[in-house]
Design a protein around this motif. Structure first.
Motif, mmCIF file in Angstrom:
data_model
loop_
_atom_site.group_PDB
_atom_site.id
_atom_site.type_symbol
_atom_site.label_atom_id
_atom_site.label_comp_id
_atom_site.label_asym_id
_atom_site.label_seq_id
_atom_site.Cartn_x
_atom_site.Cartn_y
_atom_site.Cartn_z
ATOM 1 N N PRO A 1 1.542 -32.431 35.789
ATOM 2 C CA PRO A 1 1.518 -33.554 37.145
ATOM 3 C C PRO A 1 0.224 -33.768 37.853
ATOM 4 O O PRO A 1 -0.175 -34.927 37.843
ATOM 5 C CB PRO A 1 2.467 -33.234 37.550
ATOM 6 C CG PRO A 1 2.879 -31.929 37.565
ATOM 7 C CD PRO A 1 2.399 -32.092 35.769
ATOM 8 N N GLU A 2 -0.348 -32.545 38.430
ATOM 9 C CA GLU A 2 -1.530 -32.974 38.859
ATOM 10 C C GLU A 2 -2.857 -33.763 37.925
ATOM 11 O O GLU A 2 -3.071 -34.873 38.619
ATOM 12 C CB GLU A 2 -1.855 -31.900 39.723
ATOM 13 C CG GLU A 2 -1.347 -31.426 40.654
ATOM 14 C CD GLU A 2 -1.587 -30.775 41.161
ATOM 15 O OE1 GLU A 2 -2.900 -30.042 41.172
ATOM 16 O OE2 GLU A 2 -0.815 -29.774 42.414
ATOM 17 N N SER A 3 -3.133 -33.257 36.630
ATOM 18 C CA SER A 3 -4.113 -34.161 35.669
ATOM 19 C C SER A 3 -3.416 -35.588 35.352
ATOM 20 O O SER A 3 -5.024 -36.068 35.786
ATOM 21 C CB SER A 3 -4.352 -33.002 34.725
ATOM 22 O OG SER A 3 -5.328 -33.922 33.870
ATOM 23 N N ASN A 4 -2.557 -35.479 35.483
ATOM 24 C CA ASN A 4 -1.978 -37.106 35.398
ATOM 25 C C ASN A 4 -2.089 -38.289 36.704
ATOM 26 O O ASN A 4 -2.696 -39.046 35.913
ATOM 27 C CB ASN A 4 -0.478 -36.969 34.521
ATOM 28 C CG ASN A 4 0.030 -36.308 33.139
ATOM 29 O OD1 ASN A 4 1.175 -35.944 32.476
ATOM 30 N ND2 ASN A 4 -0.749 -35.762 32.014
ATOM 31 N N LEU A 5 -1.743 -38.199 37.293
ATOM 32 C CA LEU A 5 -2.054 -37.965 38.751
ATOM 33 C C LEU A 5 -3.625 -38.648 39.002
ATOM 34 O O LEU A 5 -4.102 -40.013 39.118
ATOM 35 C CB LEU A 5 -1.384 -37.103 39.705
ATOM 36 C CG LEU A 5 -0.102 -37.761 40.705
ATOM 37 C CD1 LEU A 5 0.926 -36.286 40.699
ATOM 38 C CD2 LEU A 5 0.525 -39.050 40.607
ATOM 39 N N LYS A 6 -4.500 -37.464 38.756
ATOM 40 C CA LYS A 6 -5.549 -37.654 39.401
ATOM 41 C C LYS A 6 -6.416 -38.509 38.279
ATOM 42 O O LYS A 6 -7.511 -39.480 38.626
ATOM 43 C CB LYS A 6 -6.360 -36.271 38.774
ATOM 44 C CG LYS A 6 -7.645 -35.962 39.651
ATOM 45 C CD LYS A 6 -8.370 -34.400 39.984
ATOM 46 C CE LYS A 6 -10.131 -35.747 40.638
ATOM 47 N NZ LYS A 6 -10.649 -34.841 39.102
ATOM 48 N N LEU A 7 -6.453 -38.186 36.987
ATOM 49 C CA LEU A 7 -6.571 -39.547 35.777
ATOM 50 C C LEU A 7 -6.048 -40.664 35.987
ATOM 51 O O LEU A 7 -6.194 -41.795 34.899
ATOM 52 C CB LEU A 7 -6.822 -39.069 34.866
ATOM 53 C CG LEU A 7 -7.457 -38.010 34.405
ATOM 54 C CD1 LEU A 7 -6.997 -36.891 32.853
ATOM 55 C CD2 LEU A 7 -9.343 -37.859 34.910
ATOM 56 N N ALA A 8 -4.601 -41.053 36.682
ATOM 57 C CA ALA A 8 -3.638 -42.018 36.291
ATOM 58 C C ALA A 8 -3.087 -42.960 35.171
ATOM 59 O O ALA A 8 -2.961 -43.631 34.800
ATOM 60 C CB ALA A 8 -4.455 -43.243 37.444
ATOM 61 N N SER A 9 -2.761 -41.299 34.338
ATOM 62 C CA SER A 9 -2.568 -41.796 32.467
ATOM 63 C C SER A 9 -1.388 -42.109 33.216
ATOM 64 O O SER A 9 -0.392 -42.134 31.900
ATOM 65 C CB SER A 9 -2.747 -39.596 32.386
ATOM 66 O OG SER A 9 -4.084 -39.670 32.066
ATOM 67 N N GLY A 10 -0.062 -41.855 34.324
ATOM 68 C CA GLY A 10 1.536 -42.292 33.576
ATOM 69 C C GLY A 10 2.330 -40.762 34.123
ATOM 70 O O GLY A 10 1.584 -39.849 34.656
ATOM 71 N N PHE A 11 3.367 -40.963 34.021
ATOM 72 C CA PHE A 11 4.422 -39.828 34.298
ATOM 73 C C PHE A 11 5.438 -39.838 33.086
ATOM 74 O O PHE A 11 6.036 -40.241 32.387
ATOM 75 C CB PHE A 11 5.042 -40.876 35.545
ATOM 76 C CG PHE A 11 4.224 -41.503 36.571
ATOM 77 C CD1 PHE A 11 4.144 -40.469 37.263
ATOM 78 C CD2 PHE A 11 4.751 -42.805 36.740
ATOM 79 C CE1 PHE A 11 3.262 -41.338 38.426
ATOM 80 C CE2 PHE A 11 3.889 -43.318 37.982
ATOM 81 C CZ PHE A 11 2.583 -42.961 38.542
ATOM 82 N N CYS A 12 4.991 -38.335 32.782
ATOM 83 C CA CYS A 12 6.236 -37.285 31.704
ATOM 84 C C CYS A 12 7.404 -37.274 32.524
ATOM 85 O O CYS A 12 7.469 -36.604 33.461
ATOM 86 C CB CYS A 12 5.854 -36.261 31.775
ATOM 87 S SG CYS A 12 6.535 -34.924 30.622
ATOM 88 N N PRO A 13 8.652 -38.194 31.881
ATOM 89 C CA PRO A 13 9.833 -37.764 32.633
ATOM 90 C C PRO A 13 11.073 -36.715 32.113
ATOM 91 O O PRO A 13 11.587 -36.786 31.509
ATOM 92 C CB PRO A 13 10.585 -39.180 31.352
ATOM 93 C CG PRO A 13 9.958 -39.140 29.850
ATOM 94 C CD PRO A 13 8.458 -38.755 30.354
ATOM 95 N N VAL A 14 9.922 -35.765 33.235
ATOM 96 C CA VAL A 14 10.460 -34.408 32.945
ATOM 97 C C VAL A 14 11.944 -34.004 33.311
ATOM 98 O O VAL A 14 13.061 -33.640 32.238
ATOM 99 C CB VAL A 14 9.710 -33.860 34.100
ATOM 100 C CG1 VAL A 14 10.072 -32.410 33.664
ATOM 101 C CG2 VAL A 14 8.784 -33.578 33.713
ATOM 102 N N ASP A 15 12.682 -35.015 34.059
ATOM 103 C CA ASP A 15 14.247 -35.123 34.459
ATOM 104 C C ASP A 15 15.249 -35.991 32.710
ATOM 105 O O ASP A 15 15.772 -35.159 32.423
ATOM 106 C CB ASP A 15 14.475 -35.930 35.462
ATOM 107 C CG ASP A 15 15.242 -35.725 36.186
ATOM 108 O OD1 ASP A 15 16.395 -34.936 36.105
ATOM 109 O OD2 ASP A 15 16.424 -36.531 36.039
#
Ligand code: ZN
Length: 445
Positions: free
Chosen positions: A276-290
């Motif tokens: 999550p932190e790498s995805n947030l920092k690079l603004a890559s998107g969100f993995c639908p974990v739930d």
């Protein structure tokens, strides 16, 4: 009965069974194996060479960082506040092309191992060049690791073409085959950097060796668009057609997933690593974990490398994962504390095929154990130790760490590594790499 170690703890969270909390219990370790878990008042039957009284502490399984690039600790902060492709193509790859030598990888990996051990990580799943140097660093210290054998369709300092990547990978794997702490994965970088012919060349060989595949997949929407242009299909579908998907496949990131693809992951038993932190920092998107967990997909947790996070802090990553999922779903009961703790431990072990050895505190498993001191101002009072760990504790509260029964952190001090030397090496590399630094502002003289 004579044993090596008894650890008397205020709380033990064994991870398996689910939602279990043991109070005033003791862990008994002999020859690196957990041989008993029992109420401390009954632990007198064991005569231990070493007894630990961790009476303010929460004991649990060591964290498994299910995706990182350890050597990239030396690139921490070199290029921040940039989107993935610009970050990678204009900053990281040029720096690596010039500087990512055997020594760089060895020194960077040691720096990362020290950071991970201090934060309670006892096993990491790595992907980088010079896997021989990564293995050497892992052996020198005695942490557990799954080391990626890299394949990428362009020359690097490690290898110049697909045949050389393959030959060198197999030589490293042969050298460490059967090592109790080291396992290997086939690590093609990403769908957009590895061609169909390279997959066809490598995959049968790794399949035959029973080695899992570890790969970045669906990290950004651009990756999907580019795949449509180049292959007329989405990357995951292409990997399916190449017969890569299965319970030996670890897909990292997965920020772009439609419902059919989630079904595909479930059907094939693919493991997903959420960063999550790498995805947030690079603004890559969100993995639908739930959604993935509800669909029965095994989801583990990783920090990614220190160049895109910028730390290897699994306690911090758990909190981010929990908060992000709640925010995205607009539902506060999404990803409760015990679920993210499972992602950071047993789910990582399952993804790596190491769940018979590590990922939980169970009799017969290897003693990968951590202790966190909760008797500090910032984590008092304690109503629920798991909630305290995820939502209030910080990695500086990790005091003791054992890997395979060997104590690696004792009262907050690393037992096998010299911090001053590591910092000196990091400073040396920073000076060599300084001209790659992405400057955000210039002050004209
Ligand atoms: Zn990565």
């Amino acid at each position: 009965m004579h044993v090596d170690t008894v650890i008397n703890a205020r709380w033990i969270i064994p991870i398996v069974p689910k939602n279990c909390l043991l109070e005033n219990h003791s862990l008994v370790v002999d020859e690196g194996i957990i041989i008993d878990i029992l109420p401390t008042e009954q632990a007198g039957k064991y005569q231990a060479k070493k007894t630990h009284y961790l009476t303010d502490h929460l004991i649990t399984a060591g964290f498994i960082n299910a995706h990182t690039h350890a050597a990239m600790n030396l690139l921490r902060g070199i290029a921040d506040d940039l989107p993935l492709h610009e970050w990678l193509e204009e900053h990281i790859w040029p720096a690596e092309a010039e500087m990512a030598t055997a020594d760089f990888v060895h020194d960077g990996t040691l720096l990362a191992i020290a950071e991970m051990l201090r934060g309670g990580t006892t096993c990491f799943n790595d992907m980088y060049f010079f896997p021989d140097q990564i293995a050497l660093a892992v052996k020198q210290v005695g942490i557990r690791a799954t080391i990626g054998l890299p394949v990428i369709d362009f020359p690097t300092r490690w290898a110049s073409n697909i045949d050389e990547y393959l030959t060198k990978a197999l030589a490293v794997r042969d050298q460490y085959q059967g090592d109790p702490l080291i396992s290997f994965s086939f690590a093609p970088h990403a769908p957009y950097t590895v061609s169909d012919s390279s997959f066809a060349r490598c995959q049968p060989i790794f399949d035959e060796l029973g080695i899992c595949t570890h790969m970045h997949v669906h990290e950004t929407s651009q990756e999907i668009e580019d795949s449509h242009k180049a292959h007329d299909t989405r990357p995951l579908n292409r990997l399916k057609d190449l017969q890569l998907l299965g319970p030996n496949f670890i897909a990292v990131h997965m920020t772009e997933l439609n419902d059919e693809e989630i079904e595909l992951l479930t059907t094939y038993g693919v493991h997903v690593v959420h960063c999550p932190e790498s995805n947030l920092k690079l603004a890559s998107g969100f993995c639908p974990v739930d959604k993935l967990i509800k669909a029965g997909v095994n989801v583990a947790l990783g920090t990614d490398g220190a160049a895109s996070n910028n730390d290897l802090d699994m306690i911090g990553e758990m909190k981010t994962a929990a908060l992000l999922a709640k925010g995205i779903n607009a539902k506060a009961d999404t990803l409760p504390a015990h679920t993210v703790l499972e992602m950071a431990t047993i789910n990582g072990a399952k993804a790596l095929g190491l769940d018979d050895k590590t990922g939980s505190i169970e009799i017969g498993k290897q003693a990968d154990i951590i202790a966190i001191n909760l008797n500090q101002l910032e984590t008092q009072p304690v109503y629920d130790p798991v909630s305290t760990l995820i939502y209030s504790a910080s990695r500086s509260q990790v005091t003791d760490v054992w890997v395979n029964g060997t104590q690696q952190l004792k009262g907050g001090q690393l037992t096998q590594m010299n911090i001053k030397e590591l910092i000196n090496k990091a400073t040396d590399w920073q000076q060599k790499l300084a001209h790659f630094h992405h400057k955000q502002c210039k002050i004209d003289a």
